[in-house]
Design a protein around this motif. Structure first.
Motif, mmCIF file in Angstrom:
data_model
loop_
_atom_site.group_PDB
_atom_site.id
_atom_site.type_symbol
_atom_site.label_atom_id
_atom_site.label_comp_id
_atom_site.label_asym_id
_atom_site.label_seq_id
_atom_site.Cartn_x
_atom_site.Cartn_y
_atom_site.Cartn_z
ATOM 1 N N ILE A 146 2.123 -43.009 24.345
ATOM 2 C CA ILE A 146 3.500 -42.690 23.935
ATOM 3 C C ILE A 146 3.863 -41.273 24.381
ATOM 4 N N ASP A 147 2.971 -40.344 24.105
ATOM 5 C CA ASP A 147 3.255 -38.936 24.411
ATOM 6 C C ASP A 147 3.455 -38.704 25.907
ATOM 7 N N HIS A 148 2.758 -39.485 26.736
ATOM 8 C CA HIS A 148 2.847 -39.276 28.192
ATOM 9 C C HIS A 148 3.772 -40.289 28.862
ATOM 10 N N ASP A 149 4.499 -41.049 28.066
ATOM 11 C CA ASP A 149 5.453 -42.015 28.631
ATOM 12 C C ASP A 149 4.744 -42.910 29.662
ATOM 13 N N ALA A 150 3.579 -43.447 29.254
ATOM 14 C CA ALA A 150 2.710 -44.145 30.197
ATOM 15 C C ALA A 150 3.033 -45.639 30.324
ATOM 16 N N ALA A 191 4.365 -49.462 37.985
ATOM 17 C CA ALA A 191 3.744 -48.315 38.661
ATOM 18 C C ALA A 191 3.741 -47.056 37.796
ATOM 19 N N ALA A 192 3.338 -47.220 36.551
ATOM 20 C CA ALA A 192 3.249 -46.064 35.648
ATOM 21 C C ALA A 192 1.900 -45.359 35.773
ATOM 22 N N TYR A 193 1.233 -45.584 36.877
ATOM 23 C CA TYR A 193 -0.153 -45.106 37.026
ATOM 24 C C TYR A 193 -0.349 -43.604 36.770
ATOM 25 N N PRO A 194 0.465 -42.702 37.329
ATOM 26 C CA PRO A 194 0.205 -41.265 37.102
ATOM 27 C C PRO A 194 0.218 -40.913 35.615
ATOM 28 N N VAL A 197 -2.929 -42.218 33.797
ATOM 29 C CA VAL A 197 -4.098 -41.341 34.021
ATOM 30 C C VAL A 197 -4.013 -40.112 33.114
ATOM 31 N N ASP A 198 -2.836 -39.507 33.030
ATOM 32 C CA ASP A 198 -2.664 -38.334 32.154
ATOM 33 C C ASP A 198 -2.973 -38.708 30.706
ATOM 34 N N ALA A 199 -2.512 -39.864 30.276
ATOM 35 C CA ALA A 199 -2.741 -40.295 28.892
ATOM 36 C C ALA A 199 -4.221 -40.491 28.616
ATOM 37 N N VAL A 200 -4.922 -41.105 29.550
ATOM 38 C CA VAL A 200 -6.360 -41.346 29.346
ATOM 39 C C VAL A 200 -7.109 -40.026 29.256
#
Ligand code: FES
Ligand code: FES
Length: 210
Positions: A146-150, A191-194, A197-200
């Motif tokens: 949620i925080d990283h809009d993933a 394609a929310a990949y970037p 990755v930030d969320a993980v």
């Protein structure tokens, strides 16, 4: 003059080879006929309808036992969605190619579309519905998404989150490159990949002790 028939050699007890063979064949046929009723009473081979007979099973999902009676060929994905009402786990391809159906079985990420429900008895299944704390607090990985809009449409997200939790627990989230590699089985059409990755990478720092 001796006839050809009487010139044929006979055994010491007077039986000819022809007599022996004809007697043996007749005896064998008699035994076969006597055996026939026994063969008819043998159990019939399984029929197609038998294969579809429901199988009773107990599945343990998110800490709760579910008693089910299902076709033995039911996938874990269909058992979750169609028979337990746990629709958080998504059906994308149903062929093991997209990762949308990922759940944890005894903590290991597993494609539920490729797993027979009947084979998961005696194992602990965790789905996206089982991640939040009893008080309702989200799992750190859910909060990080949620925080990283993933996510955009969100269809792949439950599978991404389940896979991401396992990825961290496996020790495969050292850096962005490793996260991309070990999350490559989970496809995202948006394609929310970037952001994934930030969320993980952020959730990894908060998952210790969860
Ligand atoms: S639905 Fe299972 S891998 Fe796509
Ligand atoms: S957020 Fe839409 S498919 Fe991933």
């Amino acid at each position: 003059m001796e006839s050809p028939k009487s010139a044929r050699p006979a055994g010491a007890d007077g039986f000819s080879r022809r007599h022996f063979l004809s007697t043996t064949v007749a005896s064998t046929m008699t035994l076969t006929l006597l055996d026939a009723p026994r063969a008819e009473s043998a159990p019939a081979p399984a029929t197609r309808s038998d294969a579809r007979a429901p199988v009773s099973m107990t599945l343990r999902v998110n800490g709760r036992n579910h008693q089910l009676s299902l076709d033995a060929r039911t996938s874990l994905l269909d058992a979750l969605r169609e028979h337990m009402g746990l629709t958080g786990t998504k059906k994308g391809c149903d062929h093991g190619q997209c990762g949308a159906c990922t759940v944890l079985i005894d903590g290991r990420r597993t494609l539920s579309c490729l797993s027979f429900a009947a084979m998961i008895q005696d194992h602990e299944v965790t789905t996206i519905e089982g991640l939040s704390a009893p008080g309702g607090d989200l799992h750190p990985m859910q909060q990080a998404f949620i925080d990283h809009d993933a996510f955009q449409c969100g269809y792949c997200t439950p599978g991404q989150i389940m896979s991401a939790i396992a990825c961290v627990n496996e020790g495969h989230a050292a850096d962005a490159a490793q996260v991309r590699e070990y999350m490559s089985g989970n496809l995202c059409r948006c394609a929310a990949y970037p952001n994934i990755v930030d969320a993980v990478l952020e959730a990894k720092t908060k998952m210790k002790g969860t």
